[in-house]
Design a protein around this motif. Structure first.
Motif, PDB file in Angstrom:
ATOM      1  N   SER A 175       0.801  -1.219   0.000  1.00 31.39           N
ATOM      2  CA  SER A 175       0.000   0.000   0.000  1.00 31.39           C
ATOM      3  C   SER A 175       0.836   1.273   0.000  1.00 31.39           C
ATOM      4  O   SER A 175       0.317   2.347  -0.325  1.00 31.39           O
ATOM      5  N   VAL A 176       2.111   1.169   0.371  1.00 26.88           N
ATOM      6  CA  VAL A 176       2.939   2.378   0.455  1.00 26.88           C
ATOM      7  C   VAL A 176       4.149   2.324  -0.467  1.00 26.88           C
ATOM      8  O   VAL A 176       4.860   3.337  -0.611  1.00 26.88           O
ATOM      9  N   ARG A 177       4.393   1.189  -1.072  1.00 30.11           N
ATOM     10  CA  ARG A 177       5.576   1.050  -1.923  1.00 30.11           C
ATOM     11  C   ARG A 177       5.508   2.065  -3.067  1.00 30.11           C
ATOM     12  O   ARG A 177       4.497   2.225  -3.730  1.00 30.11           O
ATOM     13  N   GLY A 178       6.616   2.757  -3.264  1.00 29.26           N
ATOM     14  CA  GLY A 178       6.675   3.782  -4.299  1.00 29.26           C
ATOM     15  C   GLY A 178       6.320   5.174  -3.790  1.00 29.26           C
ATOM     16  O   GLY A 178       6.553   6.173  -4.478  1.00 29.26           O
ATOM     17  N   ARG A 179       5.730   5.244  -2.602  1.00 25.12           N
ATOM     18  CA  ARG A 179       5.373   6.547  -2.017  1.00 25.12           C
ATOM     19  C   ARG A 179       6.173   6.835  -0.738  1.00 25.12           C
ATOM     20  O   ARG A 179       6.488   7.988  -0.459  1.00 25.12           O
ATOM     21  N   PHE A 180       6.461   5.806   0.020  1.00 28.45           N
ATOM     22  CA  PHE A 180       7.173   5.968   1.290  1.00 28.45           C
ATOM     23  C   PHE A 180       8.600   5.465   1.148  1.00 28.45           C
ATOM     24  O   PHE A 180       8.865   4.516   0.405  1.00 28.45           O
ATOM     25  N   ILE A 181       9.492   6.085   1.894  1.00 24.37           N
ATOM     26  CA  ILE A 181      10.886   5.662   1.918  1.00 24.37           C
ATOM     27  C   ILE A 181      11.352   5.605   3.375  1.00 24.37           C
ATOM     28  O   ILE A 181      11.226   6.597   4.105  1.00 24.37           O
ATOM     29  N   VAL A 182      11.891   4.462   3.755  1.00 22.05           N
ATOM     30  CA  VAL A 182      12.434   4.312   5.103  1.00 22.05           C
ATOM     31  C   VAL A 182      13.956   4.361   5.011  1.00 22.05           C
ATOM     32  O   VAL A 182      14.547   3.794   4.079  1.00 22.05           O
ATOM     33  N   SER A 183      14.566   5.046   5.945  1.00 24.91           N
ATOM     34  CA  SER A 183      16.021   5.166   5.977  1.00 24.91           C
ATOM     35  C   SER A 183      16.483   5.218   7.424  1.00 24.91           C
ATOM     36  O   SER A 183      15.669   5.406   8.337  1.00 24.91           O
ATOM     37  N   ARG A 184      17.780   5.076   7.640  1.00 25.40           N
ATOM     38  CA  ARG A 184      18.311   5.122   9.006  1.00 25.40           C
ATOM     39  C   ARG A 184      19.725   5.670   9.016  1.00 25.40           C
ATOM     40  O   ARG A 184      20.428   5.644   8.012  1.00 25.40           O
ATOM     41  N   ASP A 185      20.092   6.155  10.192  1.00 23.35           N
ATOM     42  CA  ASP A 185      21.461   6.601  10.430  1.00 23.35           C
ATOM     43  C   ASP A 185      21.922   5.864  11.682  1.00 23.35           C
ATOM     44  O   ASP A 185      21.473   6.166  12.784  1.00 23.35           O
ATOM     45  N   THR A 186      22.795   4.895  11.513  1.00 22.53           N
ATOM     46  CA  THR A 186      23.217   4.084  12.652  1.00 22.53           C
ATOM     47  C   THR A 186      24.033   4.892  13.660  1.00 22.53           C
ATOM     48  O   THR A 186      24.033   4.577  14.846  1.00 22.53           O
ATOM     49  N   GLY A 187      24.691   5.927  13.200  1.00 19.29           N
ATOM     50  CA  GLY A 187      25.459   6.770  14.112  1.00 19.29           C
ATOM     51  C   GLY A 187      24.590   7.625  14.993  1.00 19.29           C
ATOM     52  O   GLY A 187      24.954   7.962  16.122  1.00 19.29           O
ATOM     53  N   ASN A 203      21.397   6.695  15.706  1.00 23.13           N
ATOM     54  CA  ASN A 203      20.341   5.838  16.260  1.00 23.13           C
ATOM     55  C   ASN A 203      18.949   6.355  15.882  1.00 23.13           C
ATOM     56  O   ASN A 203      18.035   6.425  16.722  1.00 23.13           O
ATOM     57  N   THR A 204      18.802   6.702  14.636  1.00 21.14           N
ATOM     58  CA  THR A 204      17.563   7.312  14.174  1.00 21.14           C
ATOM     59  C   THR A 204      17.106   6.650  12.884  1.00 21.14           C
ATOM     60  O   THR A 204      17.926   6.304  12.027  1.00 21.14           O
ATOM     61  N   VAL A 205      15.815   6.494  12.772  1.00 25.62           N
ATOM     62  CA  VAL A 205      15.205   5.980  11.549  1.00 25.62           C
ATOM     63  C   VAL A 205      14.135   6.981  11.123  1.00 25.62           C
ATOM     64  O   VAL A 205      13.488   7.614  11.953  1.00 25.62           O
ATOM     65  N   TRP A 206      13.973   7.124   9.817  1.00 26.43           N
ATOM     66  CA  TRP A 206      13.008   8.065   9.267  1.00 26.43           C
ATOM     67  C   TRP A 206      12.034   7.344   8.348  1.00 26.43           C
ATOM     68  O   TRP A 206      12.355   6.291   7.770  1.00 26.43           O
ATOM     69  N   LEU A 207      10.882   7.929   8.212  1.00 29.71           N
ATOM     70  CA  LEU A 207       9.909   7.465   7.232  1.00 29.71           C
ATOM     71  C   LEU A 207       9.456   8.685   6.436  1.00 29.71           C
ATOM     72  O   LEU A 207       8.712   9.526   6.953  1.00 29.71           O
ATOM     73  N   GLN A 208       9.934   8.789   5.219  1.00 26.10           N
ATOM     74  CA  GLN A 208       9.524   9.856   4.319  1.00 26.10           C
ATOM     75  C   GLN A 208       8.252   9.407   3.613  1.00 26.10           C
ATOM     76  O   GLN A 208       8.255   8.392   2.921  1.00 26.10           O
ATOM     77  N   MET A 209       7.198  10.168   3.792  1.00 29.23           N
ATOM     78  CA  MET A 209       5.902   9.797   3.223  1.00 29.23           C
ATOM     79  C   MET A 209       5.501  10.831   2.182  1.00 29.23           C
ATOM     80  O   MET A 209       5.314  12.011   2.514  1.00 29.23           O
ATOM     81  N   ASN A 210       5.400  10.408   0.954  1.00 26.89           N
ATOM     82  CA  ASN A 210       5.056  11.285  -0.160  1.00 26.89           C
ATOM     83  C   ASN A 210       3.709  10.877  -0.753  1.00 26.89           C
ATOM     84  O   ASN A 210       3.254   9.742  -0.571  1.00 26.89           O
ATOM     85  N   ASN A 211       3.130  11.806  -1.473  1.00 27.19           N
ATOM     86  CA  ASN A 211       1.844  11.555  -2.125  1.00 27.19           C
ATOM     87  C   ASN A 211       0.848  10.911  -1.155  1.00 27.19           C
ATOM     88  O   ASN A 211       0.225   9.880  -1.450  1.00 27.19           O
ATOM     89  N   LEU A 212       0.709  11.533  -0.021  1.00 29.97           N
ATOM     90  CA  LEU A 212      -0.150  10.972   1.021  1.00 29.97           C
ATOM     91  C   LEU A 212      -1.599  10.943   0.596  1.00 29.97           C
ATOM     92  O   LEU A 212      -2.079  11.823  -0.135  1.00 29.97           O
ATOM     93  N   LYS A 213      -2.299   9.925   1.062  1.00 29.28           N
ATOM     94  CA  LYS A 213      -3.704   9.725   0.756  1.00 29.28           C
ATOM     95  C   LYS A 213      -4.508   9.705   2.048  1.00 29.28           C
ATOM     96  O   LYS A 213      -3.968   9.397   3.121  1.00 29.28           O
ATOM     97  N   PRO A 214      -5.786  10.013   1.971  1.00 26.00           N
ATOM     98  CA  PRO A 214      -6.604   9.974   3.190  1.00 26.00           C
ATOM     99  C   PRO A 214      -6.537   8.626   3.909  1.00 26.00           C
ATOM    100  O   PRO A 214      -6.588   8.584   5.149  1.00 26.00           O
ATOM    101  N   GLU A 215      -6.388   7.563   3.159  1.00 27.69           N
ATOM    102  CA  GLU A 215      -6.310   6.237   3.780  1.00 27.69           C
ATOM    103  C   GLU A 215      -5.006   6.000   4.530  1.00 27.69           C
ATOM    104  O   GLU A 215      -4.852   4.977   5.197  1.00 27.69           O
ATOM    105  N   ASP A 216      -4.068   6.927   4.426  1.00 32.56           N
ATOM    106  CA  ASP A 216      -2.832   6.839   5.216  1.00 32.56           C
ATOM    107  C   ASP A 216      -3.029   7.395   6.629  1.00 32.56           C
ATOM    108  O   ASP A 216      -2.127   7.290   7.460  1.00 32.56           O
ATOM    109  N   THR A 217      -4.178   7.977   6.896  1.00 31.75           N
ATOM    110  CA  THR A 217      -4.453   8.535   8.208  1.00 31.75           C
ATOM    111  C   THR A 217      -4.420   7.457   9.274  1.00 31.75           C
ATOM    112  O   THR A 217      -5.112   6.437   9.166  1.00 31.75           O
TER     113      THR A 217
END
Length: 125
Positions: free
Chosen positions: A62-74, A76-90
């Motif tokens: 449902s999110v492939r192609g719109r969301f990107i997960v990344s991390r910085d091990t130094g 200790n943080t992980v991010w979720l970039q969410m693009n082209n958000l839809k109401p069903e992502d609420t």
């Protein structure tokens, strides 16, 4: 380990948000980090996960192609970039860490040991 997720908010459909999850506490070296979400009246569902050492990412269909997960091990943080958000992502979005000792699917909440408090994402139409 303590996980703190933040970055949620209200956005219009088609917009973007970036969620962050910072880990603190004991030495942090998970096997993987995951993002889940839970809408009112629904079960918590898998969104994405990332292998901590390799950075290999996996996504729900449902999110492939719109969301990107990344991390910085130094950091200790992980991010979720969410693009082209839809109401069903609420939903309330949660980050979680897992040490990899679960024998089942890593797309299930049971595969994760520590959870953040959740951050609300609301997408208006």
């Amino acid at each position: 380990v303590q996980l703190q997720a933040y970055g949620g908010g209200l956005v219009q459909a088609g917009g973007s948000l970036r969620l962050s999850c910072a880990a603190s506490g004991r030495t942090f070296s998970p096997f993987h980090m995951g993002w889940f979400r839970q809408a009112p009246g629904q079960e918590r569902e898998f969104v994405a996960r990332i292998a901590w050492l390799t950075g290999i990412a996996y996504y729900a269909d449902s999110v492939r192609g719109r969301f990107i997960v990344s991390r910085d091990t130094g950091k200790n943080t992980v991010w979720l970039q969410m693009n082209n958000l839809k109401p069903e992502d609420t939903a309330v979005y949660y980050c979680a860490s897992g040490d990899g000792d679960y024998s089942g699917s890593y797309s299930t909440p049971r595969a994760y040991d520590d959870w953040g408090q959740g951050t609300q994402v609301t997408v208006s139409s």
